[in-house]
Design a protein around this motif. Structure first.
Motif, mmCIF file in Angstrom:
data_model
loop_
_atom_site.group_PDB
_atom_site.id
_atom_site.type_symbol
_atom_site.label_atom_id
_atom_site.label_comp_id
_atom_site.label_asym_id
_atom_site.label_seq_id
_atom_site.Cartn_x
_atom_site.Cartn_y
_atom_site.Cartn_z
ATOM 1 N N THR A 54 -2.647 -3.174 15.225
ATOM 2 C CA THR A 54 -1.484 -3.603 14.874
ATOM 3 C C THR A 54 -1.217 -4.108 13.381
ATOM 4 N N ARG A 55 -2.295 -4.749 12.635
ATOM 5 C CA ARG A 55 -2.291 -4.985 11.237
ATOM 6 C C ARG A 55 -2.327 -3.327 10.821
ATOM 7 N N ILE A 56 -2.904 -2.484 10.910
ATOM 8 C CA ILE A 56 -3.081 -1.144 10.537
ATOM 9 C C ILE A 56 -1.966 -0.618 10.417
ATOM 10 N N ASN A 57 -1.355 -0.376 11.785
ATOM 11 C CA ASN A 57 0.079 0.373 11.907
ATOM 12 C C ASN A 57 1.156 -0.309 10.992
ATOM 13 N N THR A 58 1.201 -1.696 10.904
ATOM 14 C CA THR A 58 2.118 -2.185 10.127
ATOM 15 C C THR A 58 1.812 -2.027 8.553
ATOM 16 N N ALA A 59 0.586 -1.898 8.331
ATOM 17 C CA ALA A 59 0.390 -1.724 6.789
ATOM 18 C C ALA A 59 0.915 -0.237 6.381
ATOM 19 N N ASN A 60 0.451 0.862 7.562
ATOM 20 C CA ASN A 60 0.998 2.068 7.310
ATOM 21 C C ASN A 60 2.195 2.391 7.506
ATOM 22 N N PHE A 61 3.085 1.534 8.158
ATOM 23 C CA PHE A 61 4.715 1.604 8.094
ATOM 24 C C PHE A 61 4.971 1.153 6.930
ATOM 25 N N TYR A 62 4.797 -0.007 6.360
ATOM 26 C CA TYR A 62 5.118 -0.273 4.999
ATOM 27 C C TYR A 62 4.791 0.581 3.902
ATOM 28 N N VAL A 63 3.534 1.193 3.696
ATOM 29 C CA VAL A 63 3.376 2.185 2.839
ATOM 30 C C VAL A 63 4.356 3.303 2.870
ATOM 31 N N ALA A 64 4.541 3.803 4.259
ATOM 32 C CA ALA A 64 5.375 4.872 4.506
ATOM 33 C C ALA A 64 6.700 4.736 4.004
ATOM 34 N N THR A 65 7.172 3.379 4.309
ATOM 35 C CA THR A 65 8.609 2.937 3.723
ATOM 36 C C THR A 65 8.782 2.955 2.256
ATOM 37 N N THR A 66 7.575 2.238 1.604
ATOM 38 C CA THR A 66 7.791 2.356 0.007
ATOM 39 C C THR A 66 7.812 3.795 -0.629
ATOM 40 N N ASN A 67 6.692 4.478 0.177
ATOM 41 C CA ASN A 67 6.705 5.830 -0.576
ATOM 42 C C ASN A 67 7.973 6.623 -0.196
ATOM 43 N N SER A 76 18.626 0.335 0.643
ATOM 44 C CA SER A 76 17.688 -0.784 0.828
ATOM 45 C C SER A 76 16.645 -0.600 1.519
ATOM 46 N N ARG A 77 15.565 -1.483 1.393
ATOM 47 C CA ARG A 77 14.225 -1.307 1.927
ATOM 48 C C ARG A 77 14.424 -1.192 3.445
ATOM 49 N N VAL A 78 15.384 -1.977 4.062
ATOM 50 C CA VAL A 78 15.752 -1.967 5.433
ATOM 51 C C VAL A 78 16.167 -0.521 5.999
ATOM 52 N N THR A 79 16.888 0.039 5.002
ATOM 53 C CA THR A 79 17.509 1.442 5.605
ATOM 54 C C THR A 79 16.284 2.600 5.425
#
Length: 61
Positions: free
Chosen positions: A15-28, A42-45
């Motif tokens: 769960t921690r790894i997937n959350t970090a990957n999702f965050y990195v994908a969003t910012t990239n 926005s970041r939410v979009t």
């Protein structure tokens, strides 16, 4: 009891790894879209867009 402990440990780590990957994908995706396509949302979009892309990839797999 050891089996349940290991399952919980693996679940928490994944769960921690997937959350970090999702965050990195969003910012990239946000950075690429802003620089290349000149899109500002926005970041939410972007998190929703990444979620849709991940869902489609999982369905096609």
């Amino acid at each position: 009891m050891m089996g349940l402990t290991v399952v919980i440990l693996v679940w928490v780590r994944q769960t921690r790894i997937n959350t970090a990957n999702f965050y990195v994908a969003t910012t990239n995706l946000e950075n690429v879209a802003a620089r290349v396509l000149k899109l500002k949302f926005s970041r939410v979009t972007w998190a929703i867009v990444v979620g849709v892309i991940v869902y489609v990839v999982v369905l096609c797999r």
